[in-house]
Design a protein around this motif. Sequence first.
Motif, PDB file in Angstrom:
ATOM      1  N   LYS A  51     -17.142 -21.970   2.125  1.00 31.13           N
ATOM      2  CA  LYS A  51     -16.450 -20.911   1.395  1.00 31.13           C
ATOM      3  C   LYS A  51     -14.993 -20.856   1.840  1.00 31.13           C
ATOM      4  N   LYS A  52     -14.081 -21.086   0.889  1.00 30.25           N
ATOM      5  CA  LYS A  52     -12.647 -21.000   1.203  1.00 30.25           C
ATOM      6  C   LYS A  52     -12.293 -19.545   1.472  1.00 30.25           C
ATOM      7  N   ILE A  53     -11.588 -19.305   2.577  1.00 25.86           N
ATOM      8  CA  ILE A  53     -11.227 -17.936   2.932  1.00 25.86           C
ATOM      9  C   ILE A  53      -9.719 -17.839   3.148  1.00 25.86           C
ATOM     10  N   ASP A  54      -9.195 -16.634   2.967  1.00 27.49           N
ATOM     11  CA  ASP A  54      -7.770 -16.410   3.197  1.00 27.49           C
ATOM     12  C   ASP A  54      -7.452 -16.603   4.674  1.00 27.49           C
ATOM     13  N   SER A  55      -6.294 -17.181   4.947  1.00 25.46           N
ATOM     14  CA  SER A  55      -5.873 -17.415   6.317  1.00 25.46           C
ATOM     15  C   SER A  55      -4.611 -16.617   6.615  1.00 25.46           C
ATOM     16  N   ALA A  56      -4.551 -16.081   7.826  1.00 27.27           N
ATOM     17  CA  ALA A  56      -3.351 -15.380   8.271  1.00 27.27           C
ATOM     18  C   ALA A  56      -2.248 -16.358   8.655  1.00 27.27           C
ATOM     19  N   ASN A  57      -2.582 -17.638   8.677  1.00 24.35           N
ATOM     20  CA  ASN A  57      -1.621 -18.676   9.041  1.00 24.35           C
ATOM     21  C   ASN A  57      -1.363 -19.560   7.823  1.00 24.35           C
TER      22      ASN A  57
ATOM     23  N   THR B  68     -18.736 -20.896  12.878  1.00 30.50           N
ATOM     24  CA  THR B  68     -18.891 -21.128  11.438  1.00 30.50           C
ATOM     25  C   THR B  68     -17.528 -21.174  10.755  1.00 30.50           C
ATOM     26  N   ARG B  69     -16.452 -21.167  11.546  1.00 28.70           N
ATOM     27  CA  ARG B  69     -15.107 -21.188  10.981  1.00 28.70           C
ATOM     28  C   ARG B  69     -14.423 -22.505  11.317  1.00 28.70           C
ATOM     29  N   ILE B  70     -13.874 -23.161  10.292  1.00 29.06           N
ATOM     30  CA  ILE B  70     -13.109 -24.382  10.486  1.00 29.06           C
ATOM     31  C   ILE B  70     -11.801 -24.266   9.723  1.00 29.06           C
ATOM     32  N   ALA B  71     -10.875 -25.158  10.019  1.00 22.70           N
ATOM     33  CA  ALA B  71      -9.587 -25.135   9.336  1.00 22.70           C
ATOM     34  C   ALA B  71      -9.011 -26.538   9.286  1.00 22.70           C
ATOM     35  N   PHE B  72      -8.168 -26.753   8.286  1.00 27.13           N
ATOM     36  CA  PHE B  72      -7.404 -27.994   8.167  1.00 27.13           C
ATOM     37  C   PHE B  72      -5.933 -27.657   8.278  1.00 27.13           C
ATOM     38  N   SER B  73      -5.193 -28.457   9.058  1.00 31.49           N
ATOM     39  CA  SER B  73      -3.749 -28.340   9.101  1.00 31.49           C
ATOM     40  C   SER B  73      -3.174 -29.585   8.445  1.00 31.49           C
TER      41      SER B  73
ATOM     42  N   ILE C 287      -6.023 -28.865  21.333  1.00 31.22           N
ATOM     43  CA  ILE C 287      -6.491 -27.536  21.718  1.00 31.22           C
ATOM     44  C   ILE C 287      -5.280 -26.610  21.738  1.00 31.22           C
ATOM     45  N   SER C 288      -5.366 -25.487  21.026  1.00 30.89           N
ATOM     46  CA  SER C 288      -4.215 -24.598  20.939  1.00 30.89           C
ATOM     47  C   SER C 288      -4.657 -23.178  20.615  1.00 30.89           C
ATOM     48  N   ASN C 289      -3.674 -22.293  20.586  1.00 30.69           N
ATOM     49  CA  ASN C 289      -3.899 -20.945  20.076  1.00 30.69           C
ATOM     50  C   ASN C 289      -2.722 -20.558  19.194  1.00 30.69           C
ATOM     51  N   ALA C 290      -2.834 -19.436  18.489  1.00 33.14           N
ATOM     52  CA  ALA C 290      -1.784 -19.003  17.581  1.00 33.14           C
ATOM     53  C   ALA C 290      -1.822 -17.492  17.464  1.00 33.14           C
ATOM     54  N   THR C 291      -0.652 -16.885  17.299  1.00 27.65           N
ATOM     55  CA  THR C 291      -0.595 -15.426  17.163  1.00 27.65           C
ATOM     56  C   THR C 291      -1.326 -14.957  15.912  1.00 27.65           C
ATOM     57  N   SER C 292      -1.486 -15.848  14.929  1.00 27.48           N
ATOM     58  CA  SER C 292      -2.191 -15.491  13.697  1.00 27.48           C
ATOM     59  C   SER C 292      -3.689 -15.333  13.914  1.00 27.48           C
ATOM     60  N   HIS C 293      -4.191 -15.867  15.047  1.00 18.48           N
ATOM     61  CA  HIS C 293      -5.622 -15.827  15.346  1.00 18.48           C
ATOM     62  C   HIS C 293      -5.843 -15.312  16.769  1.00 18.48           C
ATOM     63  N   PRO C 294      -5.572 -14.030  16.996  1.00 18.58           N
ATOM     64  CA  PRO C 294      -5.733 -13.473  18.346  1.00 18.58           C
ATOM     65  C   PRO C 294      -7.175 -13.581  18.826  1.00 18.58           C
TER      66      PRO C 294
ATOM     67  N   LEU D   5      -2.597 -23.291   7.740  1.00 19.39           N
ATOM     68  CA  LEU D   5      -4.012 -23.629   7.862  1.00 19.39           C
ATOM     69  C   LEU D   5      -4.761 -23.319   6.580  1.00 19.39           C
ATOM     70  N   SER D   6      -5.659 -24.221   6.198  1.00 20.24           N
ATOM     71  CA  SER D   6      -6.610 -23.971   5.114  1.00 20.24           C
ATOM     72  C   SER D   6      -7.970 -23.737   5.775  1.00 20.24           C
ATOM     73  N   GLU D   7      -8.517 -22.531   5.625  1.00 16.92           N
ATOM     74  CA  GLU D   7      -9.715 -22.159   6.368  1.00 16.92           C
ATOM     75  C   GLU D   7     -10.961 -22.082   5.487  1.00 16.92           C
ATOM     76  N   TYR D   8     -12.093 -22.372   6.131  1.00 14.62           N
ATOM     77  CA  TYR D   8     -13.381 -22.340   5.447  1.00 14.62           C
ATOM     78  C   TYR D   8     -14.423 -21.679   6.341  1.00 14.62           C
ATOM     79  N   GLU D   9     -15.344 -20.984   5.710  1.00 12.01           N
ATOM     80  CA  GLU D   9     -16.518 -20.430   6.383  1.00 12.01           C
ATOM     81  C   GLU D   9     -17.695 -21.338   6.062  1.00 12.01           C
ATOM     82  N   LEU D  10     -18.410 -21.783   7.080  1.00  4.96           N
ATOM     83  CA  LEU D  10     -19.547 -22.675   6.897  1.00  4.96           C
ATOM     84  C   LEU D  10     -20.833 -21.875   6.727  1.00  4.96           C
TER      85      LEU D  10
END
Length: 205
Positions: free
Chosen positions: A61-67, A88-93, A177-184, A70-75
């Motif tokens: 399921k394509k979901i809205d992303s705060a970033n 259950t969350r993945i993303a493509f950059s 491996i990283s983090n982002a302010t969009s995904h606290p 990133l293109s995010e999906y719910e599995l």
Amino acid sequence: MYRLLALVALAPIASPHQDAPDPSRISEVDAIECRLSVPDYTGFALSVSEADGVGQARGWKKIDSANPFLSEYELPQPITVAGSYRTTRIAFSANAMLAILDVADPAEVARGLGVPNAMDPDPMIADLARSSGKSYAEVAAGMKFRKFLGEKIVSEKTEPAADAESFGSRMTVARSISNATSHPGKTLYGCSYRMEILDKDGKPL
């Protein structure tokens, strides 16, 4: 999914790839765990965005992303990556596939994989402590976000331009491996698949 079309267009020029696997048979876990070649990953990632492609067939399921990058999906079912982390969350950059983990500190994941933080904040915190007269702990406590950006090369292959060819290529697969302010409170764990086109002198174009 940025630049994927460009990669597909250039891949045959740089490195002919025979018997490419059917994208529908490629595992998302294999993509996240750096088990694919650059051309195979590119074909898989492109299929996800197609109307009748991998994503739809697997019930993603394509979901809205705060970033916006990133293109995010719910599995529909959780996957396990990095040994024991489930999500259950993945993303493509632009050139990577990532699992979004419920891990607040990326260093927790990175330590076991030997992935260093290229943006280690400790030296900066120490400098601020010295210049401000505060303790290291006081400065560190005031930092609401500590950036983690780690990468470890898994494989790298360079194919120089042959005598009769105009271009060569360099293909790099790297653990990310990283983090982002969009995904606290989250860790972005996955793999980047990069291709550079080289001129006859081996320089990136």
